[in-house]
Design a protein around this motif. Structure first.
Motif, mmCIF file in Angstrom:
data_model
loop_
_atom_site.group_PDB
_atom_site.id
_atom_site.type_symbol
_atom_site.label_atom_id
_atom_site.label_comp_id
_atom_site.label_asym_id
_atom_site.label_seq_id
_atom_site.Cartn_x
_atom_site.Cartn_y
_atom_site.Cartn_z
ATOM 1 N N ASP A 1 -9.871 -5.368 5.351
ATOM 2 C CA ASP A 1 -10.498 -6.677 5.260
ATOM 3 C C ASP A 1 -10.321 -7.312 3.876
ATOM 4 O O ASP A 1 -10.482 -8.517 3.710
ATOM 5 N N LYS A 2 -9.977 -6.506 2.873
ATOM 6 C CA LYS A 2 -9.679 -7.038 1.545
ATOM 7 C C LYS A 2 -8.213 -7.485 1.428
ATOM 8 O O LYS A 2 -7.904 -8.419 0.686
ATOM 9 N N LEU A 3 -7.332 -6.795 2.137
ATOM 10 C CA LEU A 3 -5.907 -7.113 2.085
ATOM 11 C C LEU A 3 -5.323 -6.982 3.487
ATOM 12 O O LEU A 3 -4.714 -5.974 3.837
ATOM 13 N N PRO A 4 -5.486 -8.014 4.311
ATOM 14 C CA PRO A 4 -4.900 -7.966 5.663
ATOM 15 C C PRO A 4 -3.376 -7.901 5.580
ATOM 16 O O PRO A 4 -2.759 -8.561 4.746
ATOM 17 N N LYS A 5 -2.784 -7.085 6.427
ATOM 18 C CA LYS A 5 -1.327 -6.993 6.485
ATOM 19 C C LYS A 5 -0.825 -7.589 7.798
ATOM 20 O O LYS A 5 -1.549 -7.643 8.777
ATOM 21 N N ASN A 6 0.396 -8.011 7.749
ATOM 22 C CA ASN A 6 1.046 -8.527 8.954
ATOM 23 C C ASN A 6 1.580 -7.333 9.728
ATOM 24 O O ASN A 6 2.733 -6.945 9.582
ATOM 25 N N ARG A 7 0.716 -6.738 10.536
ATOM 26 C CA ARG A 7 1.073 -5.507 11.246
ATOM 27 C C ARG A 7 2.116 -5.780 12.326
ATOM 28 O O ARG A 7 2.408 -6.912 12.667
ATOM 29 N N GLY A 8 2.626 -4.723 12.871
ATOM 30 C CA GLY A 8 3.585 -4.838 13.962
ATOM 31 C C GLY A 8 5.005 -4.639 13.475
ATOM 32 O O GLY A 8 5.310 -4.714 12.290
ATOM 33 N N GLN A 9 5.884 -4.378 14.438
ATOM 34 C CA GLN A 9 7.276 -4.107 14.134
ATOM 35 C C GLN A 9 8.114 -5.357 14.389
ATOM 36 O O GLN A 9 8.337 -5.757 15.522
ATOM 37 N N HIS A 10 8.537 -6.024 13.326
ATOM 38 C CA HIS A 10 9.464 -7.139 13.401
ATOM 39 C C HIS A 10 10.374 -7.059 12.180
ATOM 40 O O HIS A 10 10.156 -6.245 11.287
ATOM 41 N N GLN A 11 11.381 -7.893 12.150
ATOM 42 C CA GLN A 11 12.372 -7.796 11.072
ATOM 43 C C GLN A 11 11.736 -8.131 9.722
ATOM 44 O O GLN A 11 11.110 -9.169 9.554
ATOM 45 N N ARG A 12 11.901 -7.238 8.801
ATOM 46 C CA ARG A 12 11.480 -7.434 7.429
ATOM 47 C C ARG A 12 12.658 -7.090 6.530
ATOM 48 O O ARG A 12 13.281 -6.047 6.700
ATOM 49 N N THR A 13 12.929 -7.942 5.565
ATOM 50 C CA THR A 13 14.146 -7.770 4.762
ATOM 51 C C THR A 13 13.859 -7.551 3.282
ATOM 52 O O THR A 13 14.781 -7.563 2.479
ATOM 53 N N LEU A 14 12.600 -7.335 2.924
ATOM 54 C CA LEU A 14 12.233 -7.233 1.508
ATOM 55 C C LEU A 14 11.480 -5.943 1.245
ATOM 56 O O LEU A 14 10.678 -5.498 2.071
ATOM 57 N N ALA A 15 11.734 -5.351 0.085
ATOM 58 C CA ALA A 15 10.965 -4.205 -0.396
ATOM 59 C C ALA A 15 10.409 -4.551 -1.769
ATOM 60 O O ALA A 15 11.100 -5.167 -2.595
ATOM 61 N N LEU A 16 9.159 -4.173 -2.015
ATOM 62 C CA LEU A 16 8.494 -4.448 -3.290
ATOM 63 C C LEU A 16 8.066 -3.124 -3.906
ATOM 64 O O LEU A 16 7.302 -2.368 -3.302
ATOM 65 N N VAL A 17 8.578 -2.844 -5.101
ATOM 66 C CA VAL A 17 8.255 -1.613 -5.831
ATOM 67 C C VAL A 17 7.607 -2.031 -7.140
ATOM 68 O O VAL A 17 8.164 -2.836 -7.883
ATOM 69 N N SER A 18 6.430 -1.469 -7.421
ATOM 70 C CA SER A 18 5.682 -1.920 -8.589
ATOM 71 C C SER A 18 5.063 -0.742 -9.316
ATOM 72 O O SER A 18 4.467 0.144 -8.694
ATOM 73 N N GLN A 19 5.185 -0.768 -10.635
ATOM 74 C CA GLN A 19 4.496 0.245 -11.428
ATOM 75 C C GLN A 19 3.008 -0.038 -11.487
ATOM 76 O O GLN A 19 2.207 0.879 -11.643
ATOM 77 N N SER A 20 2.644 -1.298 -11.352
ATOM 78 C CA SER A 20 1.233 -1.690 -11.299
ATOM 79 C C SER A 20 0.839 -1.928 -9.852
ATOM 80 O O SER A 20 1.334 -2.865 -9.209
ATOM 81 N N GLY A 21 -0.060 -1.104 -9.352
ATOM 82 C CA GLY A 21 -0.536 -1.323 -7.996
ATOM 83 C C GLY A 21 -1.284 -2.631 -7.858
ATOM 84 O O GLY A 21 -1.180 -3.328 -6.842
ATOM 85 N N LEU B 1 17.476 -4.248 4.590
ATOM 86 C CA LEU B 1 16.865 -4.868 3.411
ATOM 87 C C LEU B 1 17.877 -5.737 2.670
ATOM 88 O O LEU B 1 19.012 -5.331 2.439
ATOM 89 N N ARG B 2 17.424 -6.932 2.283
ATOM 90 C CA ARG B 2 18.290 -7.842 1.531
ATOM 91 C C ARG B 2 17.742 -8.125 0.134
ATOM 92 O O ARG B 2 18.494 -8.435 -0.785
ATOM 93 N N THR B 3 16.416 -8.049 -0.030
ATOM 94 C CA THR B 3 15.783 -8.350 -1.312
ATOM 95 C C THR B 3 15.013 -7.126 -1.789
ATOM 96 O O THR B 3 14.158 -6.606 -1.067
ATOM 97 N N LEU B 4 15.327 -6.685 -3.001
ATOM 98 C CA LEU B 4 14.666 -5.521 -3.591
ATOM 99 C C LEU B 4 14.005 -5.985 -4.882
ATOM 100 O O LEU B 4 14.689 -6.323 -5.853
ATOM 101 N N ALA B 5 12.667 -6.028 -4.893
ATOM 102 C CA ALA B 5 11.919 -6.585 -6.020
ATOM 103 C C ALA B 5 11.194 -5.470 -6.766
ATOM 104 O O ALA B 5 10.519 -4.641 -6.141
ATOM 105 N N PHE B 6 11.318 -5.475 -8.096
ATOM 106 C CA PHE B 6 10.725 -4.431 -8.931
ATOM 107 C C PHE B 6 9.912 -5.054 -10.057
ATOM 108 O O PHE B 6 10.410 -5.907 -10.794
ATOM 109 N N TYR B 7 8.661 -4.598 -10.180
ATOM 110 C CA TYR B 7 7.821 -4.907 -11.344
ATOM 111 C C TYR B 7 7.688 -3.622 -12.143
ATOM 112 O O TYR B 7 7.188 -2.607 -11.646
ATOM 113 N N MET B 8 8.144 -3.643 -13.415
ATOM 114 C CA MET B 8 8.132 -2.436 -14.229
ATOM 115 C C MET B 8 7.428 -2.685 -15.556
ATOM 116 O O MET B 8 7.518 -3.763 -16.133
#
Length: 799
Positions: free
Chosen positions: A456-476, A518-525
């Motif tokens: 309820d604090k962070l709703p996600k778009n659940r379900g299996q559909h095409q997703r093309t982005l990955a987000l990797v972060s050192q800061s949660g 995956l087409r977009t790979l985003a990194f916060y470091m």
């Protein structure tokens, strides 16, 4: 480029210094170092050791009528600042007078700088009162070097060159080159990015590729005679050989080369001066060590089970309250993970929320693919011992924080690293560890959500559909706030890597490179593990030919802390500049701010499949300030957009559109195109269509100030239009143009929250939307520049 390097002689030179208890070279030894790597014209010099009697007859060995007198001290790196350099006539009386004066003046001047805080005190000089400080400085003066005086070809700005090698923890040895002399730091701070100095990791470039970077600097343009009233003072071949030799030398004396006993920590020549096409080093320093940082093997193939587990276990779930472990448990099930493949470890409870439990980790029937650890830091060592000794999991997610600063356990994290490394070195099977201090993992392909943020604090778009982005972060926290804030952000994977105690950023980039969807790979470091910046840059290079777009943000852009024994390089090519250069040169889009990072995510998510043929921009707005603002932001530090010239056909077409709406007296066909607040939706749609169809235009920005009474932009109006005829609404018609065109179309909706539904409408139809025109242009310029850089690199070097 053929080089002429005497590696055996270089090793002997460093060994001789080390045998005297030194891990640095004196200036005259640096001149010898330069000769050993192929330098042709180091200056001739004489040594005058302290307490030796000066023989004026020795001056005849030096050419010319003048000499340069320089102090020799292990703790005086910037000699000019303390009066440690002087030019005098080449006769015994003048030299003797100069040496005696410098001997008296230098201790007082250096002490002044230290006590006023204008110079960093070397360790032996810290906290000394003035009398003792001056005595210690004087005692450390080992003598003077008398150098041949060589007048340069020109005293104009830009006639001196700085080149340096510097060993960095994250990227290995870096080569830098640019404007030299005493003001090199001022030049680096005042000129645009990449104009005063350039830097690159020596493991990622060769001499030719570095020379091509250097060609863009003011330094090269000055030395090559490309500015008004300047003549060339050095050949391209000389510069290429210099850079090639330094790169080869850096690779030999690299922290990753186990065959060389020494590592170059810093080698700086500042400056090289030029006379009659000769490169002459006029000052230099060198520090070296025996430290080696050989890569540590990690079984990164086990990341697959970490992200796509068939079985999960959790330690730290409370049977009585909603603690972090229980929230993770709820989220895992909510994401669709099978209940019968989820095991809770609890010493007393028989079941928790209907899930089967086991009292101990060792009671789990078969090794887990993923073990989630959500217990206090103090309980981690024993738990990891159990996992390692029993081979109980392929991957471990360490949610727990505090491993770096546990009272009574200051080296807890280091101890755990050593245990993991020892298990692997001994041939034992050890899991891969993510964290510690990880906020968790969201893996839609793996059908699980191990974040400890309630749904309820962070709703996600659940379900299996095409997703093309990955987000990797050192800061949660950064990761979840972007997911909460950016409604378009629906990552296939959201990975909080925490402290990188084991798995590092490059490990995940290499793994994600293999995910075809995956087409977009985003990194916060915030920082890389040792040499992982270099490994990450290498992974970026592998990502680009696979069609991936890597977006990168590096936190911590504060100036580099300057070491008292360092040259200028740490200041002009500090940690952030090095990181930005290496990652950007590898092919990633490097964002300087959060807003740019978010904007690049928008563009990459929507424009990845669009054709970027060039940087010619057309813009349309119903407000004059936006048209002007767009034109004002065409040039940035690392991008350049051009206002496209409308073809005659397009100009006539737009003029007819304006005339048909009675606007020809208010405005005319131009670029940027200001259609005035009087323009109705029909004008927008037809004009955008005309711009997109013009072959001389590569990309279009359409900015709408929605407060105009001529447009249906209120939520009620949008809802009505969509209900009656979605294809004929303003949003629907413009979206159709953007989707059907091969060219990028970027929308700007500059207004308050009342018009969020308008922006959301464009976004839901697959168009990138910005809320200010200046940001849209800046981010688009960076994105277009990256796409063109990669295309040109691919054309030059077929992949």
């Amino acid at each position: 480029m053929k080089t002429h390097i005497d590696f055996l002689g270089l090793t002997d030179l460093l060994h001789n210094a080390a045998s005297q208890g030194r891990h640095y070279l004196f200036e005259y030894e640096v001149y010898h170092f330069i000769r050993l790597i192929g330098g042709e014209t180091p200056p001739q010099y004489l040594l005058l050791p302290k307490n030796d009697r000066f023989d004026p007859r020795s001056l005849h060995e030096l050419p010319g009528k003048k000499v340069v007198v320089k102090v020799i001290s292990p703790y005086i790196m910037h000699k000019s600042d303390v009066g440690g350099v002087a030019i005098c006539g080449k006769n015994g009386d003048e030299v003797l007078s100069t040496v005696r004066g410098m001997t008296c003046d230098i201790p007082a001047r250096f002490a002044d700088l230290i006590l006023r805080g204008e110079a960093v005190a070397p360790a032996p000089y810290r906290n000394l009162p003035r009398p003792q400080l001056e005595e210690r400085i004087a005692a450390d003066i080992e003598g003077f070097i008398l150098c041949q005086y060589m007048p340069p070809d020109s005293l104009e700005f830009g006639n001196e060159l700085l080149v340096s090698l510097r060993n960095t923890r994250e990227f290995g040895i870096i080569l830098s080159a640019g404007l030299g002399g005493r003001d090199t730091e001022l030049f680096a701070a005042r000129f645009r990015k990449g104009q005063a100095v350039v830097a690159a990791a020596t493991e990622l470039v060769d001499g030719e590729s570095f020379f091509n970077l250097f060609r863009n600097t003011i330094s090269y343009k000055k030395m090559a005679g490309l500015t008004r009233s300047r003549k060339r003072i050095v050949t391209d071949a000389q510069l290429l050989e210099c850079f090639s030799a330094l790169i080869e030398t850096a690779r030999h004396f690299s922290p990753t080369n186990g065959t060389s006993p020494y590592v170059i920590e810093e080698l700086e020549v500042n400056p090289f001066a030029f006379s009659n096409y000769l490169m002459m080093p006029l000052d230099g320093l060198c520090r070296f060590s025996t430290s080696k940082s050989l890569p540590i093997h990690r079984p990164v193939e086990q990341i697959d089970k970490l992200l796509h587990p068939s079985s999960i276990g959790i330690v730290g779930v409370s049977a009585r309250k909603k603690n972090i472990g229980r929230i993770i448990c709820d989220n895992i099930l909510a994401a669709g993970f099978a209940r019968d493949r989820l095991t809770v470890v609890h010493p007393r409870a028989r079941n928790i929320d209907g899930l089967a439990t086991v009292p101990e980790l060792t009671d789990i029937a078969a090794p887990l693919d993923l073990l989630v650890v959500a217990v206090e830091a103090g309980a981690i060592p024993e738990l990891i011992d159990t996992v390692l000794s029993g081979n109980l999991a392929a991957g471990v997610l360490l949610v727990s924080g505090g491993l770096e600063e546990q009272e009574g356990h200051p080296h807890l994290a280091a101890t755990l690293k050593e245990k993991i490394a020892a298990t692997r070195a001994g041939g034992g099977k050890a899991p891969v560890f993510l964290g510690a201090n990880s906020l968790g993992i969201l893996s839609h392909p793996g059908r699980y959500d191990a974040m400890f943020i309630p749904e309820d604090k962070l709703p996600k778009n659940r379900g299996q559909h095409q997703r093309t982005l990955a987000l990797v972060s050192q800061s949660g926290a950064y990761m979840i706030t972007r997911m909460s804030k950016l409604s378009f952000l629906d990552p296939a994977y959201a990975i909080s890597i925490g402290n990188q105690m084991d798995l590092c950023a490059s490990d995940f980039l290499n793994f994600l490179n293999g995910c075809d969807e995956l087409r977009t790979l985003a990194f916060y470091m915030e920082g890389f593990s040792d040499l992982d910046g270099l490994a990450f840059a290498e992974a970026v290079r592998r990502a680009v030919p696979l069609g991936k777009e890597v977006i990168f943000y590096k936190a911590g852009r504060t100036p580099e802390g300057k070491n008292a024994l360092s040259g200028h390089t740490a200041s002009i090519a500090g940690d952030y500049m090095v990181c930005e250069s290496c990652i950007g040169q590898a092919g990633a889009m490097v964002a300087e701010t959060f807003s740019v990072f978010e904007g690049l995510l928008r563009l990459s998510s929507t424009l990845h499949g669009k054709t970027v043929a060039g940087n010619r921009l057309a813009a349309i707005s119903n407000a004059g300030y936006e048209a002007v603002g767009i034109a004002d932001n065409l040039l940035g530090d690392d991008y350049r957009l051009e206002i496209a010239a409308l073809s005659a056909e397009t100009a006539a077409r737009i003029q007819a559109i304006l005339a048909a709406s009675g606007l020809e007296r208010l405005t005319s066909a131009a670029n940027p195109l200001d259609i005035t607040p009087m323009a109705a939706a029909e004008v927008y749609v037809e004009a955008i269509a005309a711009l997109l169809e013009d072959p001389a235009i590569d990309v279009v920005i359409a900015a709408i100030v929605p407060l105009s009474p001529s447009l249906h932009t209120l939520p009620t109006e949008i809802a009505c239009d969509e209900r009656l005829s979605p294809q004929q609404s303003l949003v629907g018609r413009i979206a159709h143009l953007g989707v059907s065109s091969s060219k990028p179309l970027v929308m700007v909706v500059d207004s308050g929250s009342l018009y969020d539904p308008l922006a959301d409408g464009f976004q839901s139809h697959g168009l990138p939307v910005f809320r200010s025109a200046d940001l849209a242009v800046a981010v688009l310029g960076k994105y277009i520049g990256n796409r063109l850089q990669i295309r040109h690199a691919g054309a030059a070097s077929p992949l």
